[in-house]
Design a protein around this motif. Structure first.
Motif, PDB file in Angstrom:
ATOM      1  N   SER A 111       0.841  -1.190   0.000  1.00 14.87           N
ATOM      2  CA  SER A 111       0.000   0.000   0.000  1.00 14.87           C
ATOM      3  C   SER A 111       0.874   1.236   0.000  1.00 14.87           C
ATOM      4  O   SER A 111       2.055   1.200   0.376  1.00 14.87           O
ATOM      5  CB  SER A 111      -0.905   0.005   1.229  1.00 14.87           C
ATOM      6  N   ALA A 112       0.259   2.342  -0.413  1.00 17.15           N
ATOM      7  CA  ALA A 112       0.981   3.612  -0.462  1.00 17.15           C
ATOM      8  C   ALA A 112       1.513   3.947   0.927  1.00 17.15           C
ATOM      9  O   ALA A 112       2.665   4.371   1.080  1.00 17.15           O
ATOM     10  CB  ALA A 112       0.050   4.706  -0.964  1.00 17.15           C
ATOM     11  N   ASP A 113       0.683   3.727   1.951  1.00 17.03           N
ATOM     12  CA  ASP A 113       1.104   4.086   3.316  1.00 17.03           C
ATOM     13  C   ASP A 113       2.345   3.307   3.732  1.00 17.03           C
ATOM     14  O   ASP A 113       3.263   3.859   4.330  1.00 17.03           O
ATOM     15  CB  ASP A 113      -0.042   3.836   4.300  1.00 17.03           C
ATOM     16  N   ASP A 114       2.386   2.015   3.412  1.00 14.63           N
ATOM     17  CA  ASP A 114       3.564   1.207   3.751  1.00 14.63           C
ATOM     18  C   ASP A 114       4.817   1.791   3.112  1.00 14.63           C
ATOM     19  O   ASP A 114       5.863   1.912   3.742  1.00 14.63           O
ATOM     20  CB  ASP A 114       3.411  -0.231   3.228  1.00 14.63           C
ATOM     21  N   ILE A 115       4.705   2.170   1.834  1.00 23.14           N
ATOM     22  CA  ILE A 115       5.872   2.655   1.105  1.00 23.14           C
ATOM     23  C   ILE A 115       6.302   4.027   1.640  1.00 23.14           C
ATOM     24  O   ILE A 115       7.484   4.285   1.847  1.00 23.14           O
ATOM     25  CB  ILE A 115       5.564   2.707  -0.411  1.00 23.14           C
ATOM     26  N   ILE A 116       5.305   4.868   1.908  1.00 25.68           N
ATOM     27  CA  ILE A 116       5.610   6.205   2.449  1.00 25.68           C
ATOM     28  C   ILE A 116       6.361   6.054   3.774  1.00 25.68           C
ATOM     29  O   ILE A 116       7.384   6.682   4.008  1.00 25.68           O
ATOM     30  CB  ILE A 116       4.310   7.005   2.652  1.00 25.68           C
ATOM     31  N   GLU A 117       5.836   5.141   4.569  1.00 27.53           N
ATOM     32  CA  GLU A 117       6.419   4.900   5.892  1.00 27.53           C
ATOM     33  C   GLU A 117       7.847   4.354   5.741  1.00 27.53           C
ATOM     34  O   GLU A 117       8.804   4.891   6.296  1.00 27.53           O
ATOM     35  CB  GLU A 117       5.524   3.895   6.636  1.00 27.53           C
ATOM     36  N   ALA A 118       7.960   3.274   4.931  1.00 31.48           N
ATOM     37  CA  ALA A 118       9.243   2.601   4.802  1.00 31.48           C
ATOM     38  C   ALA A 118      10.311   3.521   4.207  1.00 31.48           C
ATOM     39  O   ALA A 118      11.480   3.437   4.567  1.00 31.48           O
ATOM     40  CB  ALA A 118       9.081   1.363   3.924  1.00 31.48           C
ATOM     41  N   ARG A 119       9.903   4.392   3.320  1.00 39.73           N
ATOM     42  CA  ARG A 119      10.902   5.229   2.663  1.00 39.73           C
ATOM     43  C   ARG A 119      10.996   6.629   3.249  1.00 39.73           C
ATOM     44  O   ARG A 119      11.724   7.467   2.710  1.00 39.73           O
ATOM     45  CB  ARG A 119      10.565   5.325   1.170  1.00 39.73           C
ATOM     46  N   GLY A 120      10.217   6.856   4.252  1.00 37.48           N
ATOM     47  CA  GLY A 120      10.267   8.176   4.894  1.00 37.48           C
ATOM     48  C   GLY A 120       9.913   9.307   3.944  1.00 37.48           C
ATOM     49  O   GLY A 120      10.589  10.331   3.883  1.00 37.48           O
ATOM     50  N   LEU A 121       8.869   9.077   3.173  1.00 42.41           N
ATOM     51  CA  LEU A 121       8.519  10.064   2.162  1.00 42.41           C
ATOM     52  C   LEU A 121       7.495  11.089   2.632  1.00 42.41           C
ATOM     53  O   LEU A 121       7.046  11.938   1.868  1.00 42.41           O
ATOM     54  CB  LEU A 121       7.985   9.344   0.914  1.00 42.41           C
ATOM     55  N   LYS A 122       7.149  10.975   3.897  1.00 45.04           N
ATOM     56  CA  LYS A 122       6.132  11.874   4.419  1.00 45.04           C
ATOM     57  C   LYS A 122       6.589  13.315   4.224  1.00 45.04           C
ATOM     58  O   LYS A 122       7.746  13.665   4.507  1.00 45.04           O
ATOM     59  CB  LYS A 122       5.946  11.589   5.912  1.00 45.04           C
ATOM     60  N   GLN A 123       5.702  14.111   3.746  1.00 47.96           N
ATOM     61  CA  GLN A 123       6.053  15.487   3.425  1.00 47.96           C
ATOM     62  C   GLN A 123       6.478  16.265   4.673  1.00 47.96           C
ATOM     63  O   GLN A 123       5.841  16.171   5.713  1.00 47.96           O
ATOM     64  CB  GLN A 123       4.844  16.143   2.775  1.00 47.96           C
ATOM     65  N   VAL A 124       7.568  17.014   4.565  1.00 45.75           N
ATOM     66  CA  VAL A 124       8.026  17.825   5.692  1.00 45.75           C
ATOM     67  C   VAL A 124       7.393  19.209   5.565  1.00 45.75           C
ATOM     68  O   VAL A 124       7.595  19.916   4.575  1.00 45.75           O
ATOM     69  CB  VAL A 124       9.560  17.936   5.685  1.00 45.75           C
ATOM     70  N   THR A 125       6.606  19.585   6.557  1.00 40.62           N
ATOM     71  CA  THR A 125       5.955  20.905   6.506  1.00 40.62           C
ATOM     72  C   THR A 125       6.411  21.751   7.695  1.00 40.62           C
ATOM     73  O   THR A 125       5.978  22.875   7.869  1.00 40.62           O
ATOM     74  CB  THR A 125       4.428  20.759   6.537  1.00 40.62           C
ATOM     75  N   ASP A 126       7.306  21.162   8.487  1.00 39.09           N
ATOM     76  CA  ASP A 126       7.836  21.868   9.656  1.00 39.09           C
ATOM     77  C   ASP A 126       8.777  22.978   9.167  1.00 39.09           C
ATOM     78  O   ASP A 126       9.834  22.707   8.602  1.00 39.09           O
ATOM     79  CB  ASP A 126       8.571  20.837  10.525  1.00 39.09           C
ATOM     80  N   THR A 127       8.386  24.242   9.371  1.00 38.50           N
ATOM     81  CA  THR A 127       9.135  25.374   8.835  1.00 38.50           C
ATOM     82  C   THR A 127      10.582  25.373   9.330  1.00 38.50           C
ATOM     83  O   THR A 127      11.523  25.618   8.564  1.00 38.50           O
ATOM     84  CB  THR A 127       8.468  26.696   9.255  1.00 38.50           C
ATOM     85  N   GLY A 128      10.726  25.031  10.587  1.00 35.09           N
ATOM     86  CA  GLY A 128      12.072  25.025  11.164  1.00 35.09           C
ATOM     87  C   GLY A 128      12.983  24.053  10.433  1.00 35.09           C
ATOM     88  O   GLY A 128      14.112  24.386  10.063  1.00 35.09           O
ATOM     89  N   ALA A 129      12.480  22.859  10.175  1.00 38.81           N
ATOM     90  CA  ALA A 129      13.270  21.820   9.491  1.00 38.81           C
ATOM     91  C   ALA A 129      13.615  22.264   8.078  1.00 38.81           C
ATOM     92  O   ALA A 129      14.747  22.108   7.609  1.00 38.81           O
ATOM     93  CB  ALA A 129      12.497  20.509   9.466  1.00 38.81           C
TER      94      ALA A 129
END
Lengths: 486, 484
Positions: free
Chosen positions: B403-421
């Motif tokens: 599933s997309a969620d598994d791949i996002i999780e495994a590859r750390g593809l979650k979008q970074v929206t933290d301004t500081g980062a």
């Protein structure tokens, strides 16, 4: 044994007077002795018959015998039989062994009957004298210089000569009733759709119908119950219950309304045949029936209409015999056209070719309306004639044929041959049932009384014929030929 | 002279019944020669045809699908001619009383215009076998597997005026029969093929010109090519003073031309007459009503709904409703992700692109509608950005995750929206790119917009594609401009 009816044989087998094997052996011996002259069989299947007889005897010993178990009979060579040649009287199919059994063959096997073989016939059921067979003409056992009638001539002659107690025939324009009349036996053409046509080599599909040929109406009833019924493989077979026709025999004929179609007693009818038929009608009067004259005004159109419709259907039905997949193939064809032309020219006889040509012509562009369409209109009128007549009377009676059996070679002209079927052909066009019963002789040749009824009136027809046979003995008379034992 | 082309099509559709139209033999494609031909198909003496009810139902469904009149009675006729692959010496067809009467279908042309094409009738018939001329050493082999396969022949009125219209009509037919599920529509296997009647006439003339019939054309492209060739041939012929003869022609795709097969004079007299082995087919109103009530939504209705209810463009609605498989897939994705427009973009974009590239059909796609729907849902809720989504899709396609969620999780593809980062990454990139920063600073302010792309790319790379691109853009601009 060979003089007994199916009903009598069934009783004797049941009583243990003899076994089916003994009966079968005795009849095979008669075929061996007499059929060289008669030529009523194309194939005699002695080995299979004896095996079937043994199986029947074993079934009886186990207490599993049915009403037909162990009874011998013969099949017109138009019914497909697995592992046994089905020639249809033609050189075209001289090498044809069907991979399946016809519906009626299946049913008869299932009922435990013993087939002695396949009987001779006019090629593809086209003929009224059995002279059109690739396997040579059949002789009439009453007079070996006469024809047995056709196209089920082999079946009729074999029963008449006591080679087999009963046989199946097919009737497209009279092919059961006319040979039954010529050979002094009883033959029934059932209502169109009563018996499945599956596995019956087609001549004219909208007219073909299988039926029993035997010594008595009672035997025909017995056989009809076995072969009739709905078959999903034949879309024209009718979903309608099958009565135990024999059990239904016995009703009194008191009050029976008989109609005599005046068109069946006109020009061309042999006066002595007419006398015999009128005598038979008197017998019915003595049984309490009333008689009136009726009219079937379109009768004279029946033969022309038939000789448009039947050849039209035949020309198409016989197209499959092309030398490609089965049947006769000419030697070393040069190309496709040569293969077609020579295979068909060599494989078909003259009468078959004649009807294919007629049918091809009547279906051709520019002729279709004048012939085929018109003939179908005539067919509806003929059917209506009968429907109207059956408003007034219960059954119709008349001669089965205009004359007794004619001499072999007497009718060289096709049209004079076609006219032989004048009283039988309209019945097929109308789809109604008809039965021919022995009703006298003229110069030693049998005369047939034809009885007709409305669609699905087989019960009544068989009873009307049966009651006649309770008070007359024409059906018990036997020809001199084959009188001695084998 | 200005010429007008007149085209009518006879489309033969192989119906998707399990067994043949008049026998119980299987209709499956590709079996050993003659292994699917029973006694009835072989035309053995004594056999009889029995009509397959599902072929009747399919024909009626088609009729209802084109709003055709469904006559109460239809009749099978025999068409008589000799040919080795025609076992009985006649083909059972319907000449005078077809099962489907007059109807019509709407076609959409490339410019979005629509046109109504009338269907004269459609009738049921049996297919013939195949003659095989190769590998038999100057003899001909006959394979009767196809003999008796049910065909629906759909005959149009001569309402088409160009090759494009003819193709659009054929596509509309293809779409209707596949929507109804009455044919697999596989043209390569011959499940759909057509005869094309073509004539030309001077523009403005009412009377039709003499037509030629091009037999057995089996692809959309060939239909277009065959018509183009034939129209040109006929016009040239007439303009050179010749006359078009009524004849049957064959399209040869290799040579891209049509050739004469036989002229009218050589045509067979088929001697049609009602088949006495088959009863007239009588359809009672209840039966037809039952079929009508169970009809699926058809392409035209679906297209309208996609436009009106889902707000798709006419173009998107057309593409996504073109085949039932496509429409079903799109609707599946839409159900899961809850956004019709996003679903439409993804199905037509990445998904269709991958199918095309690998020559796959929707049925054989490695990514299911559920999987794609879940992926699109993550785009919609901004869990991942578009770039990452493409990576996830590629991974799903390659089977590298369920599933997309598994791949996002495994590859750390979650979008970074933290301004500081994001700011930290930007600062790092600026620090690592002194040359580019100098160029940016020295550039005219109106050229800087273009130059910012480099920095965006570097930041995205540093975030392995997970940074929110809009945020990256905004923050970068601020920081770079602060340096100027």
């Amino acid at each position: 044994m060979h003089d007994m009816t199916l009903t009598e044989l069934a009783r004797a087998l049941e009583a243990g007077e003899f076994t089916s094997r003994q009966l079968t052996e005795s009849l095979l011996a008669r075929i061996e002795r007499f059929d060289g002259e008669l030529n009523s069989f194309i194939s005699v299947t002695a080995e299979q018959a004896l095996a079937a007889a043994d199986a029947a005897d074993a079934a009886r010993a186990r207490g599993e015998a049915g009403p037909l178990t162990g009874l011998p009979l013969a099949l017109k060579d138009i019914f497909c039989t697995q592992d046994v040649k089905t020639s249809c009287g033609s050189k075209m199919l001289d090498n044809f062994i069907a991979p399946y059994d016809a519906h009626v063959v299946e049913k008869l096997k299932h009922a435990g009957t013993v087939s002695l073989g396949k009987t001779n016939m006019d090629e593809f059921a086209m003929g009224s004298s059995n002279e059109n067979s690739h396997y040579g003409p059949v002789k009439n056992p009453w007079d070996l210089t006469a024809v047995p009638g056709g196209s089920s001539g082999g079946s009729a002659a074999a029963v008449a000569a006591g080679l087999v107690p009963a046989a199946l025939g097919t009737d497209t324009g009279g092919s059961i009733r006319q040979p039954a009349a010529f050979c002094g036996i009883t033959g029934l053409k059932p209502t169109y759709g009563r018996v499945s046509r599956y596995g019956m080599v087609a001549y004219a599909s909208s007219l073909d119908q299988a039926g029993p040929m035997a010594r008595t109406a009672e035997d025909c009833a017995l056989l009809l119950s076995a072969i009739a019924g709905h078959d999903l493989r034949d879309s024209t077979s009718v979903a309608r219950g099958v009565p135990d026709y024999r059990a239904e025999l016995g009703a009194s004929l008191s009050g029976l309304r008989i109609g005599l179609p005046k068109e069946y007693f006109g020009d061309g009818l042999d006066p002595e045949v007419e006398t015999a038929i009128r005598e038979a009608v008197k017998v019915y009067e003595s049984l309490g029936a009333t008689v009136q004259e009726v009219s079937l005004p379109h009768t004279h159109h029946a033969i022309p209409a038939y000789y448009v419709i039947a050849p039209a259907e035949a020309s198409s039905n016989l197209s499959r015999y092309d030398g490609v997949r089965f049947g006769h193939r000419c030697n070393a064809p040069a190309d496709l056209e040569d293969l077609y032309k020579r295979s068909r020219a060599e494989g078909f006889g003259d009468e078959v070719k004649r009807r294919i040509l007629i049918g091809t012509h009547t279906l051709s562009e520019g002729f279709f309306d004048a012939y085929y369409k018109k003939a179908q209109q005539v067919r509806r009128l003929i059917r209506q004639d009968f429907m109207d007549a059956f408003e007034e009377v219960d059954v119709l009676m008349g001669p089965s044929t205009p004359t007794p059996a004619f001499d072999l070679g007497a009718n060289k002209d096709p049209v004079s041959m076609y006219l032989q079927d004048i009283y039988t052909i309209a019945i097929n066009l109308a789809g109604i049932p008809g039965i021919s019963v022995p009703a006298g002789t003229v110069n030693g040749r049998p005369v047939g009384l034809q009885i007709l009824g409305p669609h699905f009136a087989e019960t009544q027809l068989l009873n009307v014929a049966h009651q006649f046979q309770q008070v007359t003995d024409w059906h018990q008379q036997r020809p001199a030929f084959g009188k001695e034992n084998a | 002279m200005q010429w007008e082309t007149v085209i009518g099509l006879e489309v033969h559709v192989q119906l998707a019944t399990q067994s043949k139209i008049f026998s119980g033999a299987s209709t499956a494609f590709g079996a050993e020669p003659n292994s699917q031909a029973c006694a009835v198909d072989l035309g053995l003496p004594g056999v009889l045809p029995v009509l397959n009810e599902s072929a009747v139902a399919m024909a009626v469904q088609f009729g209802l699908g084109i709003n055709a009149e469904i006559p109460e009675v239809s009749i099978f006729d025999r068409k008589n001619y000799f040919y080795p692959d025609l076992p009985k010496g006649y083909q059972t067809s319907q000449m005078y009383h077809p099962i489907v009467g007059q109807g019509e279908v709407e076609i959409t042309l490339e410019d979005g215009e629509t046109k109504r094409i009338r269907v004269h009738h459609a009738h049921l018939e049996e297919d013939a076998g195949k003659s095989l001329h190769e590998d038999f050493h100057s003899m001909t082999g006959v394979d009767l597997n196809r003999a008796g396969t049910p065909l629906l022949e759909i005959v149009s009125e001569p309402d088409m005026r160009s090759a494009k219209e003819a193709v659009a009509y054929l596509k509309a037919m293809h779409s209707i029969v596949t929507y109804l599920g009455i044919s697999d529509g596989n043209m390569a296997e011959g499940s759909m093929r057509c005869d094309v009647n073509v004539s030309v006439r001077p523009k403005g003339q009412e009377a039709f010109g003499t037509r030629a019939e091009i037999k057995n054309v089996n692809s959309f492209r060939f239909v277009e090519r065959a018509i183009a060739f034939e129209v040109e041939r006929q016009i040239e012929l007439i303009e050179d003073g010749g006359k078009v003869v009524q004849e049957t022609r064959l399209y040869d795709p290799e040579a891209d031309e049509t050739r004469s097969m036989r002229t009218k004079e050589e045509a067979n007299d088929y001697r049609y007459f009602p088949c006495p082995d088959l009863l007239p087919v009588v359809l009672d109103a209840a039966y037809v009503d039952h079929l009508r009530s169970s009809l699926p939504e058809l392409p035209a209705e679906k297209r309208a709904r996609f436009q009106n209810e889902l707000g798709l463009s006419a173009y998107d609605a057309g593409v996504l409703s073109a085949t039932r498989a496509m429409a079903d897939f799109f609707e599946g994705v839409k159900e899961v992700c809850g956004d019709a427009k996003l679903a439409a973009n993804w199905v037509q974009g990445e998904f269709a692109g991958h199918l095309n590239k690998e020559g796959l059909t929707i049925a054989s796609s490695p990514v299911s509608a559920l999987q794609l729907g879940e992926l699109v849902a993550r785009v919609k809720d901004e869990t991942i950005n578009g770039k990452a989504a493409k990576q996830v899709f590629a991974a799903l396609w390659a089977g590298e995750g369920d599933s997309a969620d598994d791949i996002i999780e495994a590859r750390g593809l979650k979008q970074v929206t933290d301004t500081g980062a994001i700011e930290a990454m930007i600062d790092q990139v600026i620090a690592d790119s002194p040359v580019q920063v100098a160029q940016y600073r020295d550039a005219e302010p109106d050229k800087r917009g273009k130059m910012i792309g480099y920095f965006v790319g570097q930041v995205m790379k540093a975030s392995r594609g997970t940074a929110n691109p809009q945020q990256v853009n905004g923050l970068l601009k601020e920081k770079l401009d602060a340096l100027c």
